[in-house]
Design an enzyme around this catalytic site. Sequence first.
Site, mmCIF file in Angstrom:
data_model
loop_
_atom_site.group_PDB
_atom_site.id
_atom_site.type_symbol
_atom_site.label_atom_id
_atom_site.label_comp_id
_atom_site.label_asym_id
_atom_site.label_seq_id
_atom_site.Cartn_x
_atom_site.Cartn_y
_atom_site.Cartn_z
ATOM 1 N N ASN A 16 0.845 -1.327 0.076
ATOM 2 C CA ASN A 16 0.170 -0.218 0.184
ATOM 3 C C ASN A 16 1.021 1.156 0.125
ATOM 4 O O ASN A 16 1.666 1.338 0.888
ATOM 5 C CB ASN A 16 -1.018 0.099 1.257
ATOM 6 C CG ASN A 16 -1.795 1.115 1.418
ATOM 7 O OD1 ASN A 16 -1.494 2.385 1.072
ATOM 8 N ND2 ASN A 16 -3.004 0.874 1.442
ATOM 9 N N HIS A 19 1.026 6.139 1.719
ATOM 10 C CA HIS A 19 1.536 7.192 2.798
ATOM 11 C C HIS A 19 2.918 7.766 2.128
ATOM 12 O O HIS A 19 3.422 8.916 2.352
ATOM 13 C CB HIS A 19 1.965 6.728 4.007
ATOM 14 C CG HIS A 19 0.610 6.359 4.758
ATOM 15 N ND1 HIS A 19 -0.248 7.361 4.971
ATOM 16 C CD2 HIS A 19 0.069 5.029 5.021
ATOM 17 C CE1 HIS A 19 -1.342 6.933 5.647
ATOM 18 N NE2 HIS A 19 -1.214 5.425 5.610
ATOM 19 N N ARG A 27 3.793 18.851 0.984
ATOM 20 C CA ARG A 27 4.366 20.187 0.575
ATOM 21 C C ARG A 27 3.402 20.521 -0.708
ATOM 22 O O ARG A 27 3.872 21.548 -1.494
ATOM 23 C CB ARG A 27 5.780 19.900 0.078
ATOM 24 C CG ARG A 27 6.548 19.969 1.305
ATOM 25 C CD ARG A 27 6.731 21.248 1.984
ATOM 26 N NE ARG A 27 7.373 21.284 3.261
ATOM 27 C CZ ARG A 27 8.927 21.303 3.313
ATOM 28 N NH1 ARG A 27 9.438 21.503 2.288
ATOM 29 N NH2 ARG A 27 9.149 21.539 4.659
ATOM 30 N N HIS A 52 -5.432 3.436 -1.652
ATOM 31 C CA HIS A 52 -6.974 4.009 -1.321
ATOM 32 C C HIS A 52 -7.203 5.435 -1.843
ATOM 33 O O HIS A 52 -6.715 6.518 -1.322
ATOM 34 C CB HIS A 52 -6.775 3.993 0.442
ATOM 35 C CG HIS A 52 -8.085 4.261 1.098
ATOM 36 N ND1 HIS A 52 -8.428 4.007 2.492
ATOM 37 C CD2 HIS A 52 -9.320 4.663 0.621
ATOM 38 C CE1 HIS A 52 -9.663 4.449 2.773
ATOM 39 N NE2 HIS A 52 -10.127 4.726 1.576
ATOM 40 N N ARG A 54 -9.383 8.100 -1.094
ATOM 41 C CA ARG A 54 -10.173 8.624 -0.102
ATOM 42 C C ARG A 54 -11.253 9.812 -0.657
ATOM 43 O O ARG A 54 -10.699 10.441 -1.571
ATOM 44 C CB ARG A 54 -9.577 8.858 1.256
ATOM 45 C CG ARG A 54 -8.982 7.877 2.082
ATOM 46 C CD ARG A 54 -8.390 8.383 3.375
ATOM 47 N NE ARG A 54 -9.388 8.617 4.245
ATOM 48 C CZ ARG A 54 -9.642 7.826 5.046
ATOM 49 N NH1 ARG A 54 -8.854 6.932 5.249
ATOM 50 N NH2 ARG A 54 -10.702 8.143 5.988
ATOM 51 N N ARG A 58 -6.979 12.980 0.942
ATOM 52 C CA ARG A 58 -5.879 13.410 1.550
ATOM 53 C C ARG A 58 -4.368 12.712 1.370
ATOM 54 O O ARG A 58 -3.625 13.348 1.475
ATOM 55 C CB ARG A 58 -6.286 12.985 3.175
ATOM 56 C CG ARG A 58 -5.933 11.471 3.509
ATOM 57 C CD ARG A 58 -6.208 11.451 4.780
ATOM 58 N NE ARG A 58 -7.472 11.703 5.535
ATOM 59 C CZ ARG A 58 -8.193 11.060 6.312
ATOM 60 N NH1 ARG A 58 -7.415 10.253 7.327
ATOM 61 N NH2 ARG A 58 -9.313 11.160 6.938
ATOM 62 N N HIS A 59 -4.587 11.620 0.597
ATOM 63 C CA HIS A 59 -3.319 11.101 0.043
ATOM 64 C C HIS A 59 -3.336 10.761 -1.437
ATOM 65 O O HIS A 59 -2.975 11.535 -2.247
ATOM 66 C CB HIS A 59 -2.590 9.904 0.965
ATOM 67 C CG HIS A 59 -3.710 9.064 1.267
ATOM 68 N ND1 HIS A 59 -4.492 8.364 0.742
ATOM 69 C CD2 HIS A 59 -3.864 8.511 2.759
ATOM 70 C CE1 HIS A 59 -5.219 7.559 1.581
ATOM 71 N NE2 HIS A 59 -4.824 7.552 2.521
ATOM 72 N N GLU A 79 -8.626 0.769 -3.192
ATOM 73 C CA GLU A 79 -9.563 0.559 -1.990
ATOM 74 C C GLU A 79 -10.414 1.829 -1.896
ATOM 75 O O GLU A 79 -9.940 2.873 -2.271
ATOM 76 C CB GLU A 79 -8.519 0.892 -0.539
ATOM 77 C CG GLU A 79 -7.807 -0.310 -0.111
ATOM 78 C CD GLU A 79 -7.232 -0.127 1.031
ATOM 79 O OE1 GLU A 79 -7.548 0.919 1.791
ATOM 80 O OE2 GLU A 79 -6.276 -0.787 1.442
ATOM 81 N N THR A 109 -7.196 6.828 10.027
ATOM 82 C CA THR A 109 -6.975 5.881 9.071
ATOM 83 C C THR A 109 -8.310 4.888 9.309
ATOM 84 O O THR A 109 -9.232 5.220 9.912
ATOM 85 C CB THR A 109 -5.795 5.029 9.247
ATOM 86 O OG1 THR A 109 -5.758 3.868 8.421
ATOM 87 C CG2 THR A 109 -5.762 4.197 10.936
ATOM 88 N N THR A 110 -8.353 3.843 8.272
ATOM 89 C CA THR A 110 -9.700 3.099 8.308
ATOM 90 C C THR A 110 -9.619 2.374 9.673
ATOM 91 O O THR A 110 -8.950 1.390 9.808
ATOM 92 C CB THR A 110 -9.533 1.851 7.340
ATOM 93 O OG1 THR A 110 -9.180 2.660 5.878
ATOM 94 C CG2 THR A 110 -11.060 1.784 6.983
ATOM 95 N N GLU A 160 -11.305 -9.117 3.253
ATOM 96 C CA GLU A 160 -9.999 -8.931 3.917
ATOM 97 C C GLU A 160 -10.357 -8.734 5.330
ATOM 98 O O GLU A 160 -10.982 -7.678 5.634
ATOM 99 C CB GLU A 160 -9.408 -7.691 3.224
ATOM 100 C CG GLU A 160 -7.915 -7.069 3.815
ATOM 101 C CD GLU A 160 -7.260 -6.216 3.001
ATOM 102 O OE1 GLU A 160 -7.102 -6.372 1.713
ATOM 103 O OE2 GLU A 160 -6.409 -5.431 3.858
ATOM 104 N N HIS A 203 -3.716 -4.331 7.889
ATOM 105 C CA HIS A 203 -3.778 -3.073 8.643
ATOM 106 C C HIS A 203 -2.803 -3.138 9.923
ATOM 107 O O HIS A 203 -3.087 -4.224 10.803
ATOM 108 C CB HIS A 203 -5.435 -2.793 9.012
ATOM 109 C CG HIS A 203 -5.470 -1.305 9.528
ATOM 110 N ND1 HIS A 203 -6.040 -0.323 8.294
ATOM 111 C CD2 HIS A 203 -5.090 -0.641 10.323
ATOM 112 C CE1 HIS A 203 -6.065 0.536 8.998
ATOM 113 N NE2 HIS A 203 -5.457 0.597 10.081
ATOM 114 N N GLY A 204 -2.080 -2.440 9.797
ATOM 115 C CA GLY A 204 -1.218 -2.203 11.280
ATOM 116 C C GLY A 204 0.138 -3.457 11.162
ATOM 117 O O GLY A 204 0.857 -3.360 12.061
ATOM 118 N N HIS A 226 1.669 1.257 5.869
ATOM 119 C CA HIS A 226 2.355 2.428 6.655
ATOM 120 C C HIS A 226 3.701 1.915 7.297
ATOM 121 O O HIS A 226 4.675 2.547 7.316
ATOM 122 C CB HIS A 226 1.125 2.630 7.997
ATOM 123 C CG HIS A 226 1.940 3.597 8.922
ATOM 124 N ND1 HIS A 226 2.307 3.326 10.080
ATOM 125 C CD2 HIS A 226 1.632 5.098 8.753
ATOM 126 C CE1 HIS A 226 2.933 4.599 10.525
ATOM 127 N NE2 HIS A 226 2.248 5.302 9.788
#
Length: 253
Positions: A16, A19, A27, A52, A54, A58-59, A79, A109-110, A160, A203-204, A226
């Site tokens: 993923n 990030h 920036r 993802h 969103r 945001r990313h 995603e 985050t999700t 998932e 996740h995580g 991440h």
Amino acid sequence: MAARPQPPGGLRLGVNIDHVATVRNARGGRYPDPVRAARLAEDAGADGVTAHLREDRRHISDSDIERLMETLAVPLNLEMAPTDEMQSIALRHKPHAVCIVPERREELTTEGGLDVARDENRLARFIAPLREAGCRVSMFVAADRAQVEAASRIGAQVVELHTGAYCDAFADERHAQARDELERLRAMARFAHDLGLEVHAGHGLAYDTVRPVAAFPEVTELNIGHFLIGESIFVGLPKALAEMRRLMDEARA
Ligand code: PXP
């Protein structure tokens, strides 16, 4: 799009790259480019790339998705929240896979799995055209029987399983809870597999949490972001990815 040959033990690693875009967007320019990171991950042996898109962008941006679709050789897993806007974007691009996730604007985050059981009829209608378009449809759910059953009923091909609760408990040294969460994941992986669903998890996940999940024989794909992007700051993405792959293969063996 040709998928890579099945990795050893049948366990794929999806990287993923959200990030990388988070850092770029800090920036407002074009650097670092998440598409460059995706290609690097691909060259370093990732079996797929996950991004993802969103609602608040945001990313990952719309143009990132466009460029990923144009340049990637490995499958893209998009995603997205179950909204009309995202459905039409997915239908335009027809990525290899879509993973339907819950989304709240204020979350970092999700945070949890999708409540498929509560929204079953709407989600069934939502995923039908995606399946017809040839996308592999996955529902991101907590390790909960009712959610897995609902995902199966609405015709998703994949669940998932959300590993966040397990990883959080592990990180906070709540050992008994981490063990319980892991047992829940193990049972749900088996249950989902027995229902005929393909089972993914994510996740995580990090070096210290990946092994027990990678060892579940029913799990065919882990999606990790991440930690890998964070670790890349210190050792570079190819090295971070290779170490994750090694731990996954070791656990699988
Ligand atoms: N899988 C899903 C469905 C996710 O939403 C995320 C986070 O975007 C991940 C996997 C990867 O989580 P992490 O970035 O914590 O590795």
